[in-house]
Design a protein around this motif. Structure first.
Motif, PDB file in Angstrom:
ATOM      1  N   VAL A 158     -35.271 -44.203 -32.473  1.00 13.78           N
ATOM      2  CA  VAL A 158     -35.027 -43.870 -31.063  1.00 13.78           C
ATOM      3  C   VAL A 158     -35.298 -42.388 -30.820  1.00 13.78           C
ATOM      4  CG1 VAL A 158     -33.253 -43.717 -29.267  1.00 13.78           C
ATOM      5  CG2 VAL A 158     -33.380 -45.741 -30.740  1.00 13.78           C
ATOM      6  N   ALA A 159     -34.866 -41.531 -31.751  1.00 19.42           N
ATOM      7  CA  ALA A 159     -35.092 -40.083 -31.611  1.00 19.42           C
ATOM      8  C   ALA A 159     -36.582 -39.769 -31.569  1.00 19.42           C
ATOM      9  CB  ALA A 159     -34.417 -39.337 -32.760  1.00 19.42           C
ATOM     10  N   SER A 160     -37.349 -40.422 -32.433  1.00 14.91           N
ATOM     11  CA  SER A 160     -38.795 -40.192 -32.463  1.00 14.91           C
ATOM     12  C   SER A 160     -39.451 -40.656 -31.168  1.00 14.91           C
ATOM     13  CB  SER A 160     -39.414 -40.928 -33.656  1.00 14.91           C
ATOM     14  OG  SER A 160     -38.876 -40.460 -34.871  1.00 14.91           O
ATOM     15  N   LEU A 161     -38.999 -41.807 -30.660  1.00 18.24           N
ATOM     16  CA  LEU A 161     -39.561 -42.342 -29.417  1.00 18.24           C
ATOM     17  C   LEU A 161     -39.240 -41.416 -28.236  1.00 18.24           C
ATOM     18  CD1 LEU A 161     -41.035 -44.629 -27.961  1.00 18.24           C
ATOM     19  CD2 LEU A 161     -38.829 -45.802 -27.724  1.00 18.24           C
ATOM     20  N   LEU A 162     -38.000 -40.925 -28.175  1.00 24.54           N
ATOM     21  CA  LEU A 162     -37.613 -40.019 -27.093  1.00 24.54           C
ATOM     22  C   LEU A 162     -38.429 -38.731 -27.145  1.00 24.54           C
ATOM     23  CD1 LEU A 162     -33.714 -40.394 -27.076  1.00 24.54           C
ATOM     24  CD2 LEU A 162     -35.328 -41.190 -25.335  1.00 24.54           C
ATOM     25  N   ALA A 163     -38.618 -38.211 -28.352  1.00 23.78           N
ATOM     26  CA  ALA A 163     -39.402 -36.989 -28.500  1.00 23.78           C
ATOM     27  C   ALA A 163     -40.851 -37.221 -28.095  1.00 23.78           C
ATOM     28  CB  ALA A 163     -39.325 -36.491 -29.946  1.00 23.78           C
ATOM     29  N   PHE A 164     -41.368 -38.386 -28.460  1.00 20.18           N
ATOM     30  CA  PHE A 164     -42.771 -38.703 -28.172  1.00 20.18           C
ATOM     31  C   PHE A 164     -43.051 -38.770 -26.670  1.00 20.18           C
ATOM     32  CE2 PHE A 164     -46.205 -41.830 -27.508  1.00 20.18           C
ATOM     33  CZ  PHE A 164     -47.225 -41.187 -28.203  1.00 20.18           C
ATOM     34  N   ILE A 165     -42.096 -39.297 -25.911  1.00 24.17           N
ATOM     35  CA  ILE A 165     -42.335 -39.481 -24.478  1.00 24.17           C
ATOM     36  C   ILE A 165     -41.860 -38.288 -23.650  1.00 24.17           C
ATOM     37  CG2 ILE A 165     -42.176 -41.987 -24.656  1.00 24.17           C
ATOM     38  CD1 ILE A 165     -39.350 -41.862 -23.597  1.00 24.17           C
ATOM     39  N   SER A 166     -41.186 -37.324 -24.277  1.00 28.33           N
ATOM     40  CA  SER A 166     -40.609 -36.245 -23.470  1.00 28.33           C
ATOM     41  C   SER A 166     -41.145 -34.851 -23.770  1.00 28.33           C
ATOM     42  CB  SER A 166     -39.082 -36.226 -23.646  1.00 28.33           C
ATOM     43  OG  SER A 166     -38.727 -35.986 -25.006  1.00 28.33           O
ATOM     44  N   VAL A 167     -41.808 -34.643 -24.902  1.00 31.50           N
ATOM     45  CA  VAL A 167     -42.278 -33.294 -25.241  1.00 31.50           C
ATOM     46  C   VAL A 167     -43.734 -33.346 -25.706  1.00 31.50           C
ATOM     47  CG1 VAL A 167     -39.964 -32.548 -25.916  1.00 31.50           C
ATOM     48  CG2 VAL A 167     -41.520 -33.446 -27.658  1.00 31.50           C
ATOM     49  N   PRO A 168     -44.437 -32.209 -25.656  1.00 31.25           N
ATOM     50  CA  PRO A 168     -45.814 -32.157 -26.171  1.00 31.25           C
ATOM     51  C   PRO A 168     -45.846 -32.433 -27.669  1.00 31.25           C
ATOM     52  CG  PRO A 168     -45.334 -30.248 -24.787  1.00 31.25           C
ATOM     53  CD  PRO A 168     -44.029 -30.942 -25.023  1.00 31.25           C
ATOM     54  N   LEU A 169     -46.996 -32.845 -28.156  1.00 32.20           N
ATOM     55  CA  LEU A 169     -47.133 -33.212 -29.563  1.00 32.20           C
ATOM     56  C   LEU A 169     -46.844 -32.051 -30.502  1.00 32.20           C
ATOM     57  CD1 LEU A 169     -50.303 -35.496 -29.542  1.00 32.20           C
ATOM     58  CD2 LEU A 169     -47.914 -36.182 -29.842  1.00 32.20           C
ATOM     59  N   ASN A 170     -47.146 -30.817 -30.071  1.00 35.64           N
ATOM     60  CA  ASN A 170     -46.930 -29.686 -30.975  1.00 35.64           C
ATOM     61  C   ASN A 170     -45.456 -29.372 -31.159  1.00 35.64           C
ATOM     62  OD1 ASN A 170     -46.785 -28.879 -28.302  1.00 35.64           O
ATOM     63  ND2 ASN A 170     -47.524 -26.819 -28.696  1.00 35.64           N
ATOM     64  N   ASN A 171     -44.586 -29.939 -30.317  1.00 36.42           N
ATOM     65  CA  ASN A 171     -43.138 -29.757 -30.479  1.00 36.42           C
ATOM     66  C   ASN A 171     -42.440 -31.055 -30.875  1.00 36.42           C
ATOM     67  OD1 ASN A 171     -43.209 -27.017 -29.670  1.00 36.42           O
ATOM     68  ND2 ASN A 171     -43.242 -27.621 -27.520  1.00 36.42           N
ATOM     69  N   LEU A 172     -43.221 -32.053 -31.227  1.00 34.79           N
ATOM     70  CA  LEU A 172     -42.670 -33.386 -31.466  1.00 34.79           C
ATOM     71  C   LEU A 172     -41.679 -33.409 -32.621  1.00 34.79           C
ATOM     72  CD1 LEU A 172     -42.780 -36.414 -30.731  1.00 34.79           C
ATOM     73  CD2 LEU A 172     -44.642 -36.648 -32.362  1.00 34.79           C
ATOM     74  N   LEU A 173     -42.035 -32.806 -33.744  1.00 38.90           N
ATOM     75  CA  LEU A 173     -41.212 -32.902 -34.944  1.00 38.90           C
ATOM     76  C   LEU A 173     -39.844 -32.274 -34.756  1.00 38.90           C
ATOM     77  CD1 LEU A 173     -40.919 -33.727 -37.887  1.00 38.90           C
ATOM     78  CD2 LEU A 173     -41.980 -31.561 -38.544  1.00 38.90           C
ATOM     79  N   ILE A 174     -39.815 -31.025 -34.270  1.00 42.29           N
ATOM     80  CA  ILE A 174     -38.533 -30.337 -34.127  1.00 42.29           C
ATOM     81  C   ILE A 174     -37.645 -31.031 -33.108  1.00 42.29           C
ATOM     82  CG2 ILE A 174     -39.522 -28.700 -32.468  1.00 42.29           C
ATOM     83  CD1 ILE A 174     -36.653 -28.066 -34.959  1.00 42.29           C
ATOM     84  N   CYS A 175     -38.222 -31.531 -32.012  1.00 39.27           N
ATOM     85  CA  CYS A 175     -37.430 -32.231 -31.003  1.00 39.27           C
ATOM     86  C   CYS A 175     -36.892 -33.553 -31.545  1.00 39.27           C
ATOM     87  CB  CYS A 175     -38.266 -32.469 -29.753  1.00 39.27           C
ATOM     88  SG  CYS A 175     -38.600 -30.969 -28.821  1.00 39.27           S
ATOM     89  N   ALA A 176     -37.704 -34.261 -32.335  1.00 39.08           N
ATOM     90  CA  ALA A 176     -37.228 -35.510 -32.941  1.00 39.08           C
ATOM     91  C   ALA A 176     -36.051 -35.238 -33.871  1.00 39.08           C
ATOM     92  CB  ALA A 176     -38.370 -36.172 -33.700  1.00 39.08           C
ATOM     93  N   ILE A 177     -36.101 -34.142 -34.612  1.00 41.70           N
ATOM     94  CA  ILE A 177     -35.003 -33.775 -35.505  1.00 41.70           C
ATOM     95  C   ILE A 177     -33.739 -33.472 -34.707  1.00 41.70           C
ATOM     96  CG2 ILE A 177     -34.180 -32.019 -37.122  1.00 41.70           C
ATOM     97  CD1 ILE A 177     -37.059 -31.796 -38.150  1.00 41.70           C
ATOM     98  N   VAL A 178     -33.893 -32.717 -33.606  1.00 43.46           N
ATOM     99  CA  VAL A 178     -32.742 -32.377 -32.764  1.00 43.46           C
ATOM    100  C   VAL A 178     -32.124 -33.640 -32.170  1.00 43.46           C
ATOM    101  CG1 VAL A 178     -32.016 -31.213 -30.646  1.00 43.46           C
ATOM    102  CG2 VAL A 178     -33.568 -30.062 -32.245  1.00 43.46           C
ATOM    103  N   PHE A 179     -32.966 -34.540 -31.651  1.00 39.77           N
ATOM    104  CA  PHE A 179     -32.460 -35.796 -31.086  1.00 39.77           C
ATOM    105  C   PHE A 179     -31.745 -36.640 -32.154  1.00 39.77           C
ATOM    106  CE2 PHE A 179     -36.011 -35.696 -27.677  1.00 39.77           C
ATOM    107  CZ  PHE A 179     -35.208 -34.904 -26.868  1.00 39.77           C
ATOM    108  N   ALA A 180     -32.319 -36.651 -33.360  1.00 35.66           N
ATOM    109  CA  ALA A 180     -31.698 -37.425 -34.445  1.00 35.66           C
ATOM    110  C   ALA A 180     -30.340 -36.849 -34.820  1.00 35.66           C
ATOM    111  CB  ALA A 180     -32.624 -37.440 -35.658  1.00 35.66           C
TER     112      ALA A 180
END
Length: 229
Positions: A192-214
């Motif tokens: 879910v965290a990865s999906l939220l990051a994918f649809i809400s932030v640019p790809l260059n910030n995807l990893l860090i945002c997915a970690i924060v959401f997780a």
């Protein structure tokens, strides 16, 4: 050999890492010589940087002639995930004394996955077991790098698709995590965290945002994680 029992135990559990790291290191070595850099540059990077994806990305840094500040910021964002999960192994490394410095340096995603999946064997001296596990994993990467540079120096080779070995290795380690803990909740949170990051932030910030959401998800469902874990 000193602490032979710990070495053999570490070697046995590190075999899946060997298959992934050797191939990936091989691909990295091939890429370095394909960019017409000296073969020993790849070897030195695998010995003293040992950062997987960052090593591949560094070739883009070199070819693009990025400044030191740009390289520094990009490197921090790429590897900042390790500052999160690295905290969870401080207790394991508490009594490792002088070995702690190398264990921290050699902590990769895959090594961390093994350290957090495997149950401790009371018959083993854990600090030497951790040391050999870390050392073997790096040796696989270095060996693959050296073979790749040697092979690439004499034969042209198409490296397309080799990088998928890292993805495949993560899948195997994730399955091992599930088999060890029988807890599907962390995987749901991660997905879910990865999906939220994918649809809400640019790809260059995807990893860090997915970690924060997780991390937020883990705090929200802390009781469920503790109960199932």
């Amino acid at each position: 050999m000193l602490h032979k029992k710990e070495f053999l135990a570490a070697f046995k559990v590190s075999l899946p890492i060997m298959m992934g790291y050797t191939v990936l290191g091989f691909a990295f070595g091939l890429l370095v010589v394909s960019f017409h850099y000296p073969w020993y540059l790849a070897l030195l990077m695998s010995l003293f940087i040992y950062a997987g994806a960052l090593q591949f990305l560094s070739l883009t840094f070199f070819s693009s002639k990025l400044g030191f500040l740009d390289i520094f910021i990009t490197s921090i964002f790429l590897n900042i995930r390790q500052s999160f999960y690295g905290l969870s192994v401080l207790k394991k490394f508490k009594n490792t004394k002088t070995l702690k410095h190398y264990l921290i340096f050699g902590l990769t995603d895959e090594t961390y996955a093994l350290l957090t999946t495997l149950k401790e064997n009371p018959q083993l001296k854990q600090k030497y077991y951790y040391f050999y596990l870390t050392l073997l994993n790096q040796s696989y990467w270095v060996m693959g790098t050296l073979l790749g540079t040697l092979f690439g120096s004499f034969i042209e080779f198409n490296t397309n698709g080799l990088e998928f070995s890292l993805t495949a290795l993560f899948v195997v380690l994730s399955l091992e995590q599930y088999k060890a803990n029988k807890n599907v909740l962390p995987f749901i949170i991660g997905g879910v965290a990865s999906l939220l990051a994918f649809i809400s932030v640019p790809l260059n910030n995807l990893l860090i945002c997915a970690i924060v959401f997780a991390l937020l998800g883990m705090f929200l469902f802390k009781k469920g994680l503790e109960r199932n874990g």
